[in-house]
Design a protein around this motif. Structure first.
Motif, PDB file in Angstrom:
ATOM      1  N   VAL A   1      19.438  30.376 -15.708  1.00 24.98           N
ATOM      2  CA  VAL A   1      18.250  30.015 -16.336  1.00 24.98           C
ATOM      3  C   VAL A   1      18.067  31.558 -17.544  1.00 24.98           C
ATOM      4  O   VAL A   1      18.300  32.614 -17.021  1.00 24.98           O
ATOM      5  N   THR A   2      18.020  31.207 -18.671  1.00 23.20           N
ATOM      6  CA  THR A   2      18.028  32.442 -19.619  1.00 23.20           C
ATOM      7  C   THR A   2      16.613  32.968 -19.625  1.00 23.20           C
ATOM      8  O   THR A   2      15.475  32.499 -19.243  1.00 23.20           O
ATOM      9  N   PRO A   3      16.551  34.075 -20.196  1.00 19.30           N
ATOM     10  CA  PRO A   3      15.297  35.006 -20.180  1.00 19.30           C
ATOM     11  C   PRO A   3      14.043  33.970 -21.120  1.00 19.30           C
ATOM     12  O   PRO A   3      13.027  34.093 -20.525  1.00 19.30           O
ATOM     13  N   ALA A   4      14.288  33.395 -22.031  1.00 18.81           N
ATOM     14  CA  ALA A   4      13.642  32.744 -22.487  1.00 18.81           C
ATOM     15  C   ALA A   4      13.049  31.505 -21.798  1.00 18.81           C
ATOM     16  O   ALA A   4      11.881  30.958 -22.019  1.00 18.81           O
ATOM     17  N   GLU A   5      13.899  30.937 -20.891  1.00 20.28           N
ATOM     18  CA  GLU A   5      13.370  29.889 -20.263  1.00 20.28           C
ATOM     19  C   GLU A   5      12.739  30.076 -18.836  1.00 20.28           C
ATOM     20  O   GLU A   5      11.790  29.232 -18.458  1.00 20.28           O
ATOM     21  N   ALA A   6      12.856  31.430 -18.403  1.00 21.79           N
ATOM     22  CA  ALA A   6      12.119  31.783 -17.104  1.00 21.79           C
ATOM     23  C   ALA A   6      10.766  31.692 -17.395  1.00 21.79           C
ATOM     24  O   ALA A   6       9.932  32.055 -18.342  1.00 21.79           O
ATOM     25  N   THR A   7      10.001  31.314 -16.209  1.00 21.62           N
ATOM     26  CA  THR A   7       8.576  31.427 -16.357  1.00 21.62           C
ATOM     27  C   THR A   7       8.049  32.252 -15.430  1.00 21.62           C
ATOM     28  O   THR A   7       8.715  32.789 -14.464  1.00 21.62           O
ATOM     29  N   ALA A   8       6.739  32.565 -15.646  1.00 19.92           N
ATOM     30  CA  ALA A   8       6.174  33.289 -14.415  1.00 19.92           C
ATOM     31  C   ALA A   8       6.329  33.140 -12.981  1.00 19.92           C
ATOM     32  O   ALA A   8       6.439  33.857 -11.993  1.00 19.92           O
TER      33      ALA A   8
END
Ligand code: NAP
Length: 229
Positions: free
Chosen positions: A84-91
């Motif tokens: 999961v890329t940083p931009a895709e990661a959620t809280a």
């Protein structure tokens, strides 16, 4: 005889660490979520690290029988954002990961500190990773660039910060607290990727768990060398 507790001792590096500590003559409590997963020769203790009641119960059990704990290996962890890329990661990735890798460590450590103080030579080993190193990531380190996981990596950076804060306070009680990177080991967490076995990864952990009286504290190391924070 030394008394040890290893969390997440049912498989992977935790299992090998628990096994090797028994070879060092320790009585090893294997923190597991399924009793039958504890390695042979260890004492299973049911411990989901996110559950404060279970941590308190484990401390009670060890305290009533031995009155102290000499070694705590905070090994249990999850990696929920591989690929999961940083931009895709959620809280939600962050919450789930921190629940185990950060809050779980605090839950277990907090419960065990009175027993570790009673040891006089307590040894806490926090299982970290070079991916936690903000310094290496800033420097463009190739390995860290290849695994840019927002939740997992930062949870271990937080764990490193906890390591230093615990080390500073607990030094006076003779307790060392160190963060150890086992290297890239072929386990379930890495999907079998890795140039080292879980047993090889456990070697660095065991070394820091069996430090002598003048042992270092507040360090971030791999088997080979200190790592930059
Ligand atoms: N493998 C590597 O290359 C590598 C590299 C650097 C650092 N590390 C670190 O080394 C440690 C061990 O990794 P590993 O590769 O051996 O991982 P693993 O094979 O995935 O095993 C993870 C262990 O953590 C336990 N666990 C997960 N959530 C838990 C919870 N809520 N309560 C209690 N136990 C829980 C699991 O128990 P169940 O069996 O019950 O699920 C399992 O025993 C981790 O801290 C990891 O971050 C690993």
């Amino acid at each position: 005889m030394k008394i040890a507790l290893v969390t997440g001792a049912g498989r992977g590096i935790g299992r090998e660490t628990a096994r090797r500590l028994t070879e060092h003559g320790m009585t090893v409590f294997a923190g597991v979520r399924e009793e039958s997963h504890a390695p042979e020769g260890t004492r299973p203790v049911l411990l989901d690290v996110t559950d404060p009641a279970m941590a308190a119960n484990a401390a009670k059990l060890i305290g009533e029988e031995f009155g102290r704990l000499d070694v705590l290996v905070n090994n249990a962890a999850i990696c929920g954002d591989a690929g999961v890329t940083p931009a895709e990661a959620t809280a939600e990735h962050m919450r789930a990961t921190y629940e185990v890798n950060v809050f779980g460590v605090v839950t277990v450590t907090h419960a065990m500190i009175p027993l570790l103080r009673a040891s006089g030579t307590g040894r806490i080993v926090n299982m970290t990773t070079r991916l936690a190193s903000v310094g290496l990531t800033v420097a463009g380190d190739d390995f860290n660039a290849g695994w840019p996981m927002l939740a997992y990596n930062s949870s271990k950076s937080a764990l490193n910060a906890l390591t230093v804060l615990y080390a500073n306070e607990l030094r006076e009680s003779g307790i060392t607290v160190n963060a150890v990177d086992p290297g890239l080991c072929a386990t379930d967490m890495t999907g079998g990727t890795g140039n080292r076995t879980a047993a090889e990864g456990a070697a660095a952990v065991v070394r820091m768990a069996t430090l002598g009286a003048d042992g270092s504290t507040g360090t971030f190391i791999s088997e080979e060398r200190p790592l930059p924070w």
